[in-house]
Structure formats: C-alpha cells, structure tokens
Design an enzyme around this catalytic site. Sequence first.
Site, PDB file in Angstrom:
ATOM      1  CB  THR A   1      -0.844  -0.074   1.336  1.00 31.86           C
ATOM      2  OG1 THR A   1      -1.549  -1.171   1.156  1.00 31.86           O
ATOM      3  CG2 THR A   1      -1.931   0.981   1.168  1.00 31.86           C
TER       4      THR A   1
ATOM      5  CE  LYS B   1       1.767   1.574   4.551  1.00 27.43           C
ATOM      6  NZ  LYS B   1       2.262   0.542   3.701  1.00 27.43           N
TER       7      LYS B   1
ATOM      8  CD  GLU C   1      -9.692 -10.306   4.179  1.00 28.48           C
ATOM      9  OE1 GLU C   1      -8.589 -10.645   4.915  1.00 28.48           O
ATOM     10  OE2 GLU C   1      -9.919  -9.200   3.487  1.00 28.48           O
TER      11      GLU C   1
ATOM     12  CG  ASP D   1       0.279 -10.738   5.690  1.00 29.37           C
ATOM     13  OD1 ASP D   1       0.856  -9.897   5.176  1.00 29.37           O
ATOM     14  OD2 ASP D   1      -1.046 -11.264   5.883  1.00 29.37           O
TER      15      ASP D   1
END
Length: 338
Positions: free
Chosen positions: A102, A104, A203, A279
């Site tokens: 992401t 930022k 999810e 992850d």
Amino acid sequence: MCDQYTEEQLSFCTNLPKIELHAHLNGSLRDQTIKELADMRKLDPTLCHVVEKGERTLSEVFQLFGVIHQVTTDHAILTRITQEVIEDFAADNVQYLELRTTPKDRLEHGMTKRSYTEAVLQGVQKAKAGGCPTMVRLLLSIDRREDAAAAMATVMLAAELQAEGVVGVDLSGNPTIGSWDTWAPALGHARKLGLRLTLHAAEVYAPAETKQILDFRPDRLGHMCCLDIDLEQQFFSSCIPVELCLSSNIITESVASVSDHHFLPFFRAGHPVILCTDDSGVFHTSLSKEYAIAAHAFGLSQRDLWQLSEQAIEHAFLSADDKHELRQRWAEQRSGSG
Ligand SMILES: [Zn+2]
C-alpha cells in the site's frame, strides 16, 4: 498451529517451482530484520516482544503489524526489505512473485505514495541486479481506510508506473471498515487504464458487498471465506480465480481449522484456486509450507501439486511471453525431477 505435514511432503513442495500471487510486502518481513530495525529506532521493548514470538495470536499479529508500520518509515529501509522479501521467496523456489503493497503518504517522514513506491521498485531492481532468478511484478493496494481521492491517487500512480513493473491494483485492509461505493470508481478507472484487479473479498460475512464485488468481476479474488449458497453459486459460475491462504485464514480466525477450509470444496468443484501465503513473515509460513499443509490436509498427490503450481501461471498478471517463459521453467524442472 497448522504445520501438519510430513518431512517428505515439505521437501517435495520445497523443490516444486511455485507462483506466489498474494503476498503483502509488510507481512513478509524477516523477524530478524524487524528486530534489528526496532532496536535501531529504539522502539518500546514491551511493544516488540511480539517480534520474538514463535506462534502469534491474532492480537499479537495486529501488534506486530503496528511495529512493522513504525519501522518502515524510511526509503532505504523499504528498498532493503523489498530486496530481502524477494530473496526469501526465491530461496523457496518461487519462480514468479506478484508482491503487493500500500503506497503511503507519510509526509512527516518525507514520504509520498510515489516516493514510497519508487523505493519498493528499487528493491525489485536490486534483487534482480543481485542475480535473483525470480520474476517479480508489483500490485499497488488501496487500503479500505482510504477515501475515494486517495484510492484514485493510487490508481493513477499504478498506471504511471506500469512500465516499471506495476501490473495491477488490490483492495485490502480491515474487512469491517469502509464501503464498496468509496473505491468502486477508482477500481473501474484502473480497469480502463489497463491495470489488472485483484480484490480481497468475503473475509468476513458481508453478503451485500461480496455480491457487489462479484458483479464488478475483478480479474482475481482473495480469500472468499464467508459465502452463502447464492454467493457461492455466483462465484462458481463466474470462474474468477481465487487466491487461498490457509495459515492466514486460520490464524486470523476466518476459518476454524485446515479441515474446515474452503480449499477442498473449491478444488473439487474445479474452480481455479491458487495457494498463497498472504503474510509469510507474520504467520511464520512459506509457500512450500502452504503447499505441504494442503497436501497433508486434503490428500493431494504429487501430480495434483504440480498441476496446482503450474496452473497458477495462467492467472498471473503477465504478458503471454512471460507466461511462456514460466511454462518452460516448469517443463525443465519437471523433467529434471524425474
Ligand atoms: Zn491479503
């Protein structure tokens, strides 16, 4: 927690060439690097105890992401962690890695979405210059906390950096936050600009949003843990490939156990599925381990595993030429494996 497989299964899966399509940069860091960076930044040691934990509870996982967020505020660090993550996937015989992150705006650290992404792309270049054989492309993620303007900024950045190796856009983050209408215009625009789309979906049980996502028809989906009968039907008839992350779903409590995981019904239905890590650093896993867990839990044969890994090539956001090169690598490694 879900590391149930034989040594033989793990060894087979380690040697298997693999494709990783769902890996978040920040979640894939080495513990050792996080610890080193936390020490360098002199972070509160009570906050850092989660770095040294063998198995992490869900709340410890969130704490660890907080630590990672605090130590990744520097462009040189972003370049370093990107290079390390790529090298770790390469060591696990991952031939193609689609890494997502992401971008930022952290202006207090002199960082913008663009400078963030450029630092990550530099890490990709460094890994390549160092002789890393893994083919790498980048996906830019829209965080569900972001508003419509921030989502559009990420899409425009991804479009501008296509020649640098950015191939698509992802939607991720806390699944209980935000609403589809916020990001839909940016995602629709991304598609018009030639970017590919993969979206985290279902999810948690959120039938209205899951239907909106399925109606939007992204190129790929992530997770799809919580579906009712109607959604499952729509999902199966869509044939949209889905990235499945076994350890992640169990540790984050989206699924109760490996045997309850939706991999098996999806796989049996002939729906295109791709095993991924999500992850790998935070969940202490690797793509080889995820394949071994699936082999053990679902009774997959070596032939099934070859098929799973090779079919993933078709779902990569790559050109026909790049896919051809990967198929050749599979053919070579398969003939070499006897
Ligand atoms: Zn994810």
